[in-house]
Design a protein around this motif. Sequence first.
Motif, mmCIF file in Angstrom:
data_model
loop_
_atom_site.group_PDB
_atom_site.id
_atom_site.type_symbol
_atom_site.label_atom_id
_atom_site.label_comp_id
_atom_site.label_asym_id
_atom_site.label_seq_id
_atom_site.Cartn_x
_atom_site.Cartn_y
_atom_site.Cartn_z
ATOM 1 N N ARG A 102 74.635 42.734 49.497
ATOM 2 C CA ARG A 102 74.584 42.080 50.892
ATOM 3 C C ARG A 102 74.781 43.039 51.848
ATOM 4 N NH1 ARG A 102 77.394 38.758 47.455
ATOM 5 N NH2 ARG A 102 76.713 36.613 47.042
ATOM 6 N N GLY A 103 73.987 42.734 53.248
ATOM 7 C CA GLY A 103 74.120 43.684 54.187
ATOM 8 C C GLY A 103 73.387 44.777 54.007
ATOM 9 N N ASP A 104 73.834 46.031 54.729
ATOM 10 C CA ASP A 104 73.095 47.108 54.939
ATOM 11 C C ASP A 104 72.904 47.907 53.476
ATOM 12 O OD1 ASP A 104 74.234 47.806 58.489
ATOM 13 O OD2 ASP A 104 72.469 46.392 57.504
ATOM 14 N N TYR A 105 72.095 48.677 53.444
ATOM 15 C CA TYR A 105 72.022 49.568 52.376
ATOM 16 C C TYR A 105 72.928 50.829 52.079
ATOM 17 C CZ TYR A 105 69.474 53.261 54.347
ATOM 18 O OH TYR A 105 69.074 54.391 54.906
ATOM 19 N N TYR A 106 73.537 51.301 51.341
ATOM 20 C CA TYR A 106 74.144 52.564 51.160
ATOM 21 C C TYR A 106 73.471 53.343 50.031
ATOM 22 C CZ TYR A 106 77.703 50.532 54.438
ATOM 23 O OH TYR A 106 78.657 50.030 55.466
ATOM 24 N N THR A 107 73.771 54.741 50.153
ATOM 25 C CA THR A 107 73.369 55.587 49.059
ATOM 26 C C THR A 107 74.254 55.650 48.020
ATOM 27 O OG1 THR A 107 74.027 57.690 50.105
ATOM 28 C CG2 THR A 107 71.787 56.925 50.604
ATOM 29 N N ASP A 108 75.516 55.230 48.034
ATOM 30 C CA ASP A 108 76.699 55.239 47.104
ATOM 31 C C ASP A 108 76.300 53.971 46.144
ATOM 32 O OD1 ASP A 108 78.172 55.825 50.080
ATOM 33 O OD2 ASP A 108 78.105 57.282 48.446
ATOM 34 N N SER A 109 76.235 54.399 44.890
ATOM 35 C CA SER A 109 75.824 53.418 44.009
ATOM 36 C C SER A 109 77.125 52.280 43.654
ATOM 37 C CB SER A 109 75.627 53.952 42.407
ATOM 38 O OG SER A 109 76.570 54.665 42.019
ATOM 39 N N TYR A 110 78.266 52.830 44.137
ATOM 40 C CA TYR A 110 79.359 51.985 43.740
ATOM 41 C C TYR A 110 79.589 50.904 44.791
ATOM 42 C CZ TYR A 110 81.952 53.954 47.622
ATOM 43 O OH TYR A 110 82.544 54.295 48.840
ATOM 44 N N ARG A 111 78.982 50.952 45.803
ATOM 45 C CA ARG A 111 78.893 49.568 46.687
ATOM 46 C C ARG A 111 77.912 48.620 46.450
ATOM 47 N NH1 ARG A 111 80.981 51.385 51.583
ATOM 48 N NH2 ARG A 111 81.142 53.765 52.058
ATOM 49 N N TYR A 112 77.142 48.728 45.122
ATOM 50 C CA TYR A 112 76.253 47.614 44.875
ATOM 51 C C TYR A 112 76.727 46.580 43.936
ATOM 52 C CZ TYR A 112 72.766 50.049 47.522
ATOM 53 O OH TYR A 112 72.093 50.600 48.542
ATOM 54 N N ASP A 113 76.689 45.477 44.153
ATOM 55 C CA ASP A 113 77.445 44.369 43.355
ATOM 56 C C ASP A 113 76.399 44.065 42.011
ATOM 57 O OD1 ASP A 113 78.028 43.231 46.477
ATOM 58 O OD2 ASP A 113 79.421 44.072 45.352
ATOM 59 N N TYR A 114 75.110 44.289 42.306
ATOM 60 C CA TYR A 114 74.132 43.537 41.175
ATOM 61 C C TYR A 114 73.447 44.812 40.850
ATOM 62 C CZ TYR A 114 75.862 39.500 43.959
ATOM 63 O OH TYR A 114 76.760 38.557 44.448
ATOM 64 N N TRP A 115 73.220 44.752 39.566
ATOM 65 C CA TRP A 115 72.317 45.797 38.740
ATOM 66 C C TRP A 115 71.364 45.243 37.776
ATOM 67 C CZ3 TRP A 115 72.414 50.913 39.906
ATOM 68 C CH2 TRP A 115 73.405 51.530 41.062
ATOM 69 N N GLY A 116 70.204 45.785 37.749
ATOM 70 C CA GLY A 116 69.276 45.446 37.125
ATOM 71 C C GLY A 116 69.507 46.467 35.703
ATOM 72 N N GLN A 117 68.833 46.078 34.456
ATOM 73 C CA GLN A 117 68.766 47.026 33.643
ATOM 74 C C GLN A 117 67.771 48.195 33.657
ATOM 75 O OE1 GLN A 117 66.459 44.698 33.647
ATOM 76 N NE2 GLN A 117 64.889 45.404 32.724
ATOM 77 N N GLY A 118 68.064 49.193 33.269
ATOM 78 C CA GLY A 118 67.214 50.456 33.483
ATOM 79 C C GLY A 118 65.905 50.459 32.862
ATOM 80 N N THR A 119 64.989 51.030 33.572
ATOM 81 C CA THR A 119 63.681 51.429 33.134
ATOM 82 C C THR A 119 63.286 52.786 32.817
ATOM 83 O OG1 THR A 119 61.208 50.806 33.123
ATOM 84 C CG2 THR A 119 62.539 51.009 35.174
ATOM 85 N N GLN A 120 62.946 53.188 31.642
ATOM 86 C CA GLN A 120 62.714 54.673 31.599
ATOM 87 C C GLN A 120 61.428 55.265 32.169
ATOM 88 O OE1 GLN A 120 65.065 56.796 30.259
ATOM 89 N NE2 GLN A 120 63.751 58.466 30.803
ATOM 90 N N VAL A 121 61.706 56.470 32.862
ATOM 91 C CA VAL A 121 60.522 57.034 33.269
ATOM 92 C C VAL A 121 60.370 58.362 32.603
ATOM 93 C CG1 VAL A 121 59.457 58.080 35.243
ATOM 94 C CG2 VAL A 121 60.432 55.685 35.484
ATOM 95 N N THR A 122 59.583 59.031 31.849
ATOM 96 C CA THR A 122 59.411 60.235 31.225
ATOM 97 C C THR A 122 58.266 60.857 31.663
ATOM 98 O OG1 THR A 122 60.625 59.384 29.354
ATOM 99 C CG2 THR A 122 59.644 61.364 29.278
ATOM 100 N N VAL A 123 58.477 61.946 32.436
ATOM 101 C CA VAL A 123 57.235 62.768 32.883
ATOM 102 C C VAL A 123 57.155 64.028 32.161
ATOM 103 C CG1 VAL A 123 56.325 63.702 34.946
ATOM 104 C CG2 VAL A 123 57.787 61.903 35.270
ATOM 105 N N SER A 124 55.950 64.136 31.449
ATOM 106 C CA SER A 124 55.874 65.470 30.682
ATOM 107 C C SER A 124 55.189 66.495 31.259
ATOM 108 C CB SER A 124 55.007 65.165 29.495
ATOM 109 O OG SER A 124 53.563 64.356 29.979
ATOM 110 N N SER A 125 55.406 67.610 30.795
ATOM 111 C CA SER A 125 54.739 68.916 31.656
ATOM 112 C C SER A 125 53.462 69.245 31.299
ATOM 113 C CB SER A 125 55.780 70.065 31.739
ATOM 114 O OG SER A 125 56.060 70.306 30.553
#
Length: 122
Positions: free
Chosen positions: A99-122
């Motif tokens: 809720r409210g403004d965004y922050y760059t600190d992850s601990y300020r966020y209340d709700y999280w989705g599951q991760g989605t993996q991104v893999t970049v090959s060289s």
Amino acid sequence: VQLQASGGGLVQAGGSLRLSCEVSGRPFGNYAISWFRQAPGKEREFVAAIGWSAGTTDYADSVMGRFTISRDVAKNTVYLQMNKLSPEDTAAYYCAAKRGDYYTDSYRYDYWGQGTQVTVSS
């Protein structure tokens, strides 16, 4: 609030991917949606943020000019368009809401989705 992230995959360096974060049960009032990423052995780091009401955005320096965050109000979905990907972008990507403004600190966020993996090959 529930968040469902999708769109990750394997891509070659220089390629593009678009991640989606579908938001359901969103709280009344203004809130912010952000993307974070976490590579193995590293801390979770801020990638990009968007204010849901005004659509204001912010980016980490490492992705500025390559990634674009946007939202589709009708679909309750936030997108992260990732261009010019490099192996350094390889990580699990998470969307998060608060809720409210965004922050760059992850601990300020209340709700999280599951991760989605991104893999970049060289």
